[in-house]
Motif scaffolding. Structure first.
Motif, PDB file in Angstrom:
ATOM      1  N   UNK A 120      -4.470  44.920 -10.432  1.00  0.00           N
ATOM      2  CA  UNK A 120      -5.080  44.578  -9.149  1.00  0.00           C
ATOM      3  C   UNK A 120      -5.139  43.060  -8.964  1.00  0.00           C
ATOM      4  N   UNK A 121      -5.317  42.670  -7.729  1.00  0.00           N
ATOM      5  CA  UNK A 121      -5.380  41.254  -7.395  1.00  0.00           C
ATOM      6  C   UNK A 121      -6.576  40.580  -8.067  1.00  0.00           C
ATOM      7  N   UNK A 122      -7.714  41.277  -8.125  1.00  0.00           N
ATOM      8  CA  UNK A 122      -8.902  40.688  -8.750  1.00  0.00           C
ATOM      9  C   UNK A 122      -8.702  40.463 -10.241  1.00  0.00           C
ATOM     10  N   UNK A 123      -8.031  41.379 -10.920  1.00  0.00           N
ATOM     11  CA  UNK A 123      -7.741  41.183 -12.340  1.00  0.00           C
ATOM     12  C   UNK A 123      -6.841  39.970 -12.532  1.00  0.00           C
ATOM     13  N   UNK A 124      -5.842  39.835 -11.675  1.00  0.00           N
ATOM     14  CA  UNK A 124      -4.935  38.699 -11.767  1.00  0.00           C
ATOM     15  C   UNK A 124      -5.674  37.381 -11.534  1.00  0.00           C
ATOM     16  N   UNK A 125      -6.523  37.341 -10.513  1.00  0.00           N
ATOM     17  CA  UNK A 125      -7.284  36.124 -10.231  1.00  0.00           C
ATOM     18  C   UNK A 125      -8.253  35.788 -11.356  1.00  0.00           C
ATOM     19  N   UNK A 126      -8.885  36.807 -11.906  1.00  0.00           N
ATOM     20  CA  UNK A 126      -9.840  36.567 -12.980  1.00  0.00           C
ATOM     21  C   UNK A 126      -9.144  36.011 -14.218  1.00  0.00           C
ATOM     22  N   UNK A 127      -8.060  36.627 -14.623  1.00  0.00           N
ATOM     23  CA  UNK A 127      -7.368  36.152 -15.821  1.00  0.00           C
ATOM     24  C   UNK A 127      -6.792  34.755 -15.605  1.00  0.00           C
ATOM     25  N   UNK A 128      -6.311  34.483 -14.407  1.00  0.00           N
ATOM     26  CA  UNK A 128      -5.771  33.162 -14.111  1.00  0.00           C
ATOM     27  C   UNK A 128      -6.861  32.101 -14.126  1.00  0.00           C
ATOM     28  N   UNK A 129      -8.003  32.392 -13.522  1.00  0.00           N
ATOM     29  CA  UNK A 129      -9.062  31.377 -13.456  1.00  0.00           C
ATOM     30  C   UNK A 129      -9.698  31.126 -14.820  1.00  0.00           C
ATOM     31  N   UNK A 130      -9.865  32.172 -15.629  1.00  0.00           N
ATOM     32  CA  UNK A 130     -10.455  31.985 -16.952  1.00  0.00           C
ATOM     33  C   UNK A 130      -9.523  31.175 -17.847  1.00  0.00           C
ATOM     34  N   UNK A 131      -8.260  31.543 -17.877  1.00  0.00           N
ATOM     35  CA  UNK A 131      -7.334  30.816 -18.749  1.00  0.00           C
ATOM     36  C   UNK A 131      -7.098  29.393 -18.244  1.00  0.00           C
ATOM     37  N   UNK A 132      -7.096  29.192 -16.938  1.00  0.00           N
ATOM     38  CA  UNK A 132      -6.937  27.851 -16.386  1.00  0.00           C
ATOM     39  C   UNK A 132      -8.133  26.972 -16.745  1.00  0.00           C
ATOM     40  N   UNK A 133      -9.327  27.537 -16.657  1.00  0.00           N
ATOM     41  CA  UNK A 133     -10.524  26.785 -17.021  1.00  0.00           C
ATOM     42  C   UNK A 133     -10.525  26.427 -18.497  1.00  0.00           C
ATOM     43  N   UNK A 134     -10.238  27.402 -19.350  1.00  0.00           N
ATOM     44  CA  UNK A 134     -10.209  27.125 -20.792  1.00  0.00           C
ATOM     45  C   UNK A 134      -9.119  26.124 -21.144  1.00  0.00           C
ATOM     46  N   UNK A 135      -7.969  26.255 -20.520  1.00  0.00           N
ATOM     47  CA  UNK A 135      -6.883  25.322 -20.784  1.00  0.00           C
ATOM     48  C   UNK A 135      -7.214  23.908 -20.348  1.00  0.00           C
ATOM     49  N   UNK A 136      -7.768  23.783 -19.157  1.00  0.00           N
ATOM     50  CA  UNK A 136      -8.131  22.454 -18.669  1.00  0.00           C
ATOM     51  C   UNK A 136      -9.231  21.832 -19.504  1.00  0.00           C
TER      52      UNK A 136
END
Length: 93
Positions: free
Chosen positions: A29-45
Motif C-alpha cells: 500500500x501507499x502508506x507502507x511505502x511512505x512509512x518505510x521511505x520516511x523512516x529510512x530517510x530519517x535514519x539515514x540523514x
C-alpha cells in the motif's frame, strides 16, 4: 579511529537512503511505502549528520540543530501525511 567511525556513519546513512527506496518498487500500500521511505530517510540523514559531527566537531551547534530539526520535521510530516490519507481527512468538509 574517529575518521573510520565517521566514514562508517556516512556510508550507513547512504545505505539507509537506498534501503528505503526499494519498497517503492513493491506492490504494498501507499502508506507502507511512505512509512518505510520516511523512516529510512530519517535514519539515514541522522546517521550522515552524526558522521559529520564526528568529522567536524567545531560545527557541533549547527549539526545538533540539524539533527533536532530533522527529527521534528519528519515526525510532524509523517503525522500530516497519515491524517491526509485517512478517510477522516479533507473528504468530510
Amino acid at each position: 579511529m574517529i575518521n573510520w567511525i565517521s566514514y562508517f556513519c556516512i556510508i550507513l546513512g547512504i545505505v539507509f537512503w537506498f534501503w528505503g527506496t526499494f519498497p517503492l518498487l513493491g506492490k504494498r500500500s501507499l502508506l507502507f511505502k511512505l512509512h518505510s521511505l520516511s523512516v529510512s530517510d530519517t535514519l539515514g540523514s541522522m546517521s550522515i549528520i552524526f558522521g559529520l559531527l564526528l568529522k567536524i566537531p567545531s560545527q557541533w551547534s549547527l549539526l545538533v540543530l540539524a539533527l533536532i530539526s530533522l527529527a521534528i520535521w519528519n515526525t510532524v510530516l509523517g503525522y500530516v501525511l497519515a491524517y491526509c490519507s485517512s478517510s477522516g481527512g479533507a473528504n468530510e468538509r
